[in-house]
Scaffold this motif. Structure first.
Motif, PDB file in Angstrom:
ATOM      1  N   GLY A  39     -10.201  24.514   5.323  1.00 21.43           N
ATOM      2  CA  GLY A  39     -10.877  23.221   5.417  1.00 21.43           C
ATOM      3  C   GLY A  39     -10.153  22.133   4.637  1.00 21.43           C
ATOM      4  O   GLY A  39      -9.476  22.420   3.643  1.00 21.43           O
ATOM      5  N   PHE A  40     -10.310  20.894   5.105  1.00 22.46           N
ATOM      6  CA  PHE A  40      -9.626  19.759   4.472  1.00 22.46           C
ATOM      7  C   PHE A  40     -10.584  18.585   4.280  1.00 22.46           C
ATOM      8  O   PHE A  40     -11.417  18.308   5.143  1.00 22.46           O
ATOM      9  CB  PHE A  40      -8.462  19.278   5.344  1.00 22.46           C
ATOM     10  N   GLU A  41     -10.418  17.914   3.144  1.00 18.43           N
ATOM     11  CA  GLU A  41     -11.011  16.596   2.924  1.00 18.43           C
ATOM     12  C   GLU A  41      -9.849  15.600   2.983  1.00 18.43           C
ATOM     13  O   GLU A  41      -9.163  15.364   1.982  1.00 18.43           O
ATOM     14  CB  GLU A  41     -11.712  16.526   1.574  1.00 18.43           C
ATOM     15  N   VAL A  42      -9.607  15.059   4.159  1.00 14.31           N
ATOM     16  CA  VAL A  42      -8.492  14.120   4.377  1.00 14.31           C
ATOM     17  C   VAL A  42      -9.037  12.961   5.218  1.00 14.31           C
ATOM     18  O   VAL A  42      -8.735  12.843   6.401  1.00 14.31           O
ATOM     19  CB  VAL A  42      -7.295  14.810   5.067  1.00 14.31           C
ATOM     20  N   ASN A  43      -9.818  12.121   4.594  1.00 14.31           N
ATOM     21  CA  ASN A  43     -10.586  11.128   5.329  1.00 14.31           C
ATOM     22  C   ASN A  43     -10.158   9.676   5.101  1.00 14.31           C
ATOM     23  O   ASN A  43     -10.871   8.758   5.488  1.00 14.31           O
ATOM     24  CB  ASN A  43     -12.067  11.287   4.965  1.00 14.31           C
ATOM     25  N   LYS A  44      -8.992   9.493   4.487  1.00 15.77           N
ATOM     26  CA  LYS A  44      -8.502   8.135   4.250  1.00 15.77           C
ATOM     27  C   LYS A  44      -7.127   7.973   4.891  1.00 15.77           C
ATOM     28  O   LYS A  44      -6.102   8.345   4.296  1.00 15.77           O
ATOM     29  CB  LYS A  44      -8.455   7.849   2.746  1.00 15.77           C
ATOM     30  N   LYS A  49       0.845   7.867   5.462  1.00 17.64           N
ATOM     31  CA  LYS A  49       1.632   7.040   6.368  1.00 17.64           C
ATOM     32  C   LYS A  49       3.091   7.476   6.320  1.00 17.64           C
ATOM     33  O   LYS A  49       3.606   7.817   5.253  1.00 17.64           O
ATOM     34  CB  LYS A  49       1.504   5.562   6.004  1.00 17.64           C
ATOM     35  N   ASP A  50       3.722   7.469   7.488  1.00 15.53           N
ATOM     36  CA  ASP A  50       5.126   7.894   7.596  1.00 15.53           C
ATOM     37  C   ASP A  50       5.317   9.300   7.032  1.00 15.53           C
ATOM     38  O   ASP A  50       6.320   9.593   6.361  1.00 15.53           O
ATOM     39  CB  ASP A  50       6.051   6.910   6.864  1.00 15.53           C
ATOM     40  N   ASN A  51       4.310  10.146   7.291  1.00 16.89           N
ATOM     41  CA  ASN A  51       4.344  11.545   6.831  1.00 16.89           C
ATOM     42  C   ASN A  51       4.485  11.670   5.312  1.00 16.89           C
ATOM     43  O   ASN A  51       5.056  12.640   4.808  1.00 16.89           O
ATOM     44  CB  ASN A  51       5.467  12.320   7.518  1.00 16.89           C
ATOM     45  N   THR A  52       3.970  10.684   4.597  1.00 12.35           N
ATOM     46  CA  THR A  52       4.014  10.692   3.136  1.00 12.35           C
ATOM     47  C   THR A  52       2.600  10.573   2.577  1.00 12.35           C
ATOM     48  O   THR A  52       1.840   9.692   2.970  1.00 12.35           O
ATOM     49  CB  THR A  52       4.867   9.530   2.603  1.00 12.35           C
ATOM     50  N   HIS A  53       2.268  11.456   1.662  1.00 13.71           N
ATOM     51  CA  HIS A  53       0.946  11.462   1.035  1.00 13.71           C
ATOM     52  C   HIS A  53       0.974  10.589  -0.215  1.00 13.71           C
ATOM     53  O   HIS A  53       1.778  10.818  -1.123  1.00 13.71           O
ATOM     54  CB  HIS A  53       0.552  12.897   0.681  1.00 13.71           C
ATOM     55  N   ASP A  54       0.092   9.588  -0.270  1.00 19.56           N
ATOM     56  CA  ASP A  54       0.019   8.663  -1.401  1.00 19.56           C
ATOM     57  C   ASP A  54      -1.153   9.044  -2.302  1.00 19.56           C
ATOM     58  O   ASP A  54      -2.322   8.829  -1.965  1.00 19.56           O
ATOM     59  CB  ASP A  54      -0.143   7.226  -0.900  1.00 19.56           C
ATOM     60  N   LEU A  55      -0.846   9.602  -3.472  1.00 16.49           N
ATOM     61  CA  LEU A  55      -1.876  10.029  -4.416  1.00 16.49           C
ATOM     62  C   LEU A  55      -2.684   8.870  -4.974  1.00 16.49           C
ATOM     63  O   LEU A  55      -3.825   9.053  -5.401  1.00 16.49           O
ATOM     64  CB  LEU A  55      -1.237  10.799  -5.575  1.00 16.49           C
ATOM     65  N   ALA A  56      -2.104   7.671  -4.970  1.00 15.59           N
ATOM     66  CA  ALA A  56      -2.814   6.511  -5.522  1.00 15.59           C
ATOM     67  C   ALA A  56      -4.014   6.136  -4.663  1.00 15.59           C
ATOM     68  O   ALA A  56      -4.974   5.536  -5.154  1.00 15.59           O
ATOM     69  CB  ALA A  56      -1.864   5.319  -5.648  1.00 15.59           C
ATOM     70  N   ILE A  57      -3.978   6.479  -3.383  1.00 16.86           N
ATOM     71  CA  ILE A  57      -5.075   6.145  -2.472  1.00 16.86           C
ATOM     72  C   ILE A  57      -6.070   7.291  -2.370  1.00 16.86           C
ATOM     73  O   ILE A  57      -7.290   7.077  -2.400  1.00 16.86           O
ATOM     74  CB  ILE A  57      -4.524   5.782  -1.082  1.00 16.86           C
ATOM     75  N   ASP A  58      -5.568   8.513  -2.277  1.00 17.89           N
ATOM     76  CA  ASP A  58      -6.472   9.662  -2.166  1.00 17.89           C
ATOM     77  C   ASP A  58      -5.700  10.942  -2.468  1.00 17.89           C
ATOM     78  O   ASP A  58      -4.597  11.138  -1.963  1.00 17.89           O
ATOM     79  CB  ASP A  58      -7.064   9.734  -0.754  1.00 17.89           C
ATOM     80  N   GLY A 187       5.647  18.200   2.457  1.00 19.41           N
ATOM     81  CA  GLY A 187       5.980  16.840   2.827  1.00 19.41           C
ATOM     82  C   GLY A 187       6.177  15.967   1.611  1.00 19.41           C
ATOM     83  O   GLY A 187       5.996  16.408   0.463  1.00 19.41           O
ATOM     84  N   LYS A 188       6.526  14.710   1.851  1.00 21.13           N
ATOM     85  CA  LYS A 188       6.755  13.769   0.754  1.00 21.13           C
ATOM     86  C   LYS A 188       5.436  13.377   0.089  1.00 21.13           C
ATOM     87  O   LYS A 188       4.428  13.187   0.766  1.00 21.13           O
ATOM     88  CB  LYS A 188       7.461  12.526   1.283  1.00 21.13           C
ATOM     89  N   VAL A 189       5.487  13.247  -1.225  1.00 19.25           N
ATOM     90  CA  VAL A 189       4.330  12.817  -2.012  1.00 19.25           C
ATOM     91  C   VAL A 189       4.766  11.666  -2.900  1.00 19.25           C
ATOM     92  O   VAL A 189       5.828  11.720  -3.528  1.00 19.25           O
ATOM     93  CB  VAL A 189       3.781  13.968  -2.880  1.00 19.25           C
ATOM     94  N   LYS A 190       3.942  10.616  -2.947  1.00 17.85           N
ATOM     95  CA  LYS A 190       4.238   9.502  -3.838  1.00 17.85           C
ATOM     96  C   LYS A 190       2.961   9.044  -4.530  1.00 17.85           C
ATOM     97  O   LYS A 190       1.858   9.474  -4.175  1.00 17.85           O
ATOM     98  CB  LYS A 190       4.865   8.336  -3.075  1.00 17.85           C
ATOM     99  N   ASN A 191       3.144   8.182  -5.514  1.00 17.16           N
ATOM    100  CA  ASN A 191       2.020   7.525  -6.167  1.00 17.16           C
ATOM    101  C   ASN A 191       2.372   6.042  -6.202  1.00 17.16           C
ATOM    102  O   ASN A 191       3.145   5.600  -7.057  1.00 17.16           O
ATOM    103  CB  ASN A 191       1.807   8.080  -7.576  1.00 17.16           C
TER     104      ASN A 191
END
Length: 245
Positions: A39-44, A49-58, A187-191
Motif C-alpha cells: 500500500g502507498f500514501e502518495v496523494n500529492k 515530477k520528472d520521476n523525482t520525489h520531492d521530500l519538501a512537498i511530501d 529513483g531520484k530524490v530531492k528536497n
C-alpha cells in the motif's frame, strides 16, 4: 529332469504396502493461500515530477501486509516515532533558531536519523496492489517481517530520510530477502527547500508506486476511517482485497 540348482531363484529386493483398492475415499490436503498487499500514501502529485520525489512537498509512505487465507497475519509499516537531533550536537532549535542550527542542513529533527516504529499509522487514502505468493514465499516473508520488526523495536535500525533507511527501501529489502519480486522503486530524490537538484538516488514511495502502475498491476483505492489513524488489523479479514476472488 532338472536339478534343484538349475531352478530359478527369487531374491527379495524390497517390500511395499498399499491401501485397500476397494477404498475409494481420497484424502484432500488444502494448501494455505497467501498473498501480499503493498500500500502507498502518495496523494500529492506535485511531490513527484520528472520521476523525482520531492521530500519538501511530501514524504509519502509505503507499507505492506501479509494475508493468509484472507486473514491478515503480519504488518510492516516503517516510519518515524519521534524527532532526531536538531542542529550540531543536538543543541539546535526547531523554533527560534540558534547558532547550533547554522549549516546543519540535515540535522533539523526530521531529515536525520530518528527513532522508528514498524507500526506507523496510515492517515490518507491508500493506493494498494495485490501480489500472489506461494506458501513457501508466504512463510519466508512472515519470518523476514518478524526479524525486521524486532530490529526496529530494539532500536537497531532507525528511520533516516536523507539516506535509504526509510519506509519504501526497508519494505522492499524485506520482500527481496523473502524472494518476493516487485517492480523497481529506485529513483531520484530531492528536497527543494534545500536544493533544486536531486540529493540521492533511492527507493522511494512515489517511484515504487509509479512502477507498480506501469507494470500493469491492478490498483485499488482504500479510504481508512475518517478522523483517526489506521493500521491493517492483524487477525482480521483483509479490508481491501478480502472480499474479492
Amino acid at each position: 529332469m532338472s536339478s534343484p540348482d538349475s531352478k530359478k531363484r527369487w531374491v527379495e529386493v524390497g517390500r511395499s504396502t498399499t491401501t485397500d483398492p476397494k477404498n475409494k475415499v481420497r484424502k484432500e490436503i488444502e494448501l494455505d493461500d497467501y498473498y501480499l498487499v503493498v500500500g502507498f500514501e502518495v496523494n500529492k502529485p506535485d511531490a513527484f515530477k520528472d520521476n523525482t520525489h520531492d521530500l519538501a512537498i511530501d514524504y509519502g509512505h509505503a507499507f505492506f501486509y501479509i494475508v493468509k487465507n484472507k486473514i491478515i497475519t503480519k504488518v510492516f509499516s516503517f516510519g518515524p516515532a519521534g524527532l532526531g537531533k536538531t542542529g550540531w550536537l543536538g543543541n539546535g532549535e526547531l523554533i527560534g533558531r540558534n547558532g547550533y542550527n547554522r549549516g546543519a542542513i540535515i540535522k533539523d529533527g526530521y531529515m536525520n536519523a530518528r527513532p522508528g516504529t514498524p507500526d506507523y499509522a496510515i492517515t490518507e487514502t491508500v493506493k494498494a496492489f495485490k501480489v500472489a505468493l506461494t506458501p513457501q514465499q508466504g512463510k519466508a516473508l512472515e519470518e523476514e517481517t518478524d526479524s525486521a520488526r524486532k530490529e526496529i523495536l530494539e532500536g537497531e535500525q532507525q528511520y533516516t530520510a536523507y539516506i535509504n533507511d526509510t519506509c519504501a527501501e526497508t519494505a522492499r529489502e524485506i520482500l527481496d530477502e523473502a524472494g518476493v519480486s516487485t517492480p523497481s522503486g529506485s529513483g531520484k530524490v530531492k528536497n527543494s527547500s534545500v536544493a533544486s537538484f536531486s540529493i540521492a538516488y533511492a527507493v522511494n514511495p512515489y517511484m515504487w508506486h509509479h512502477n507498480f502502475r506501469k507494470s500493469g498491476h491492478n490498483e485499488v483505492e482504500y479510504h481508512p476511517p475518517v478522523g483517526k489513524p489506521w493500521k491493517p488489523p492483524i487477525g482480521r479479514l483483509d479490508p481491501i482485497f478480502g472480499n474479492t476472488k
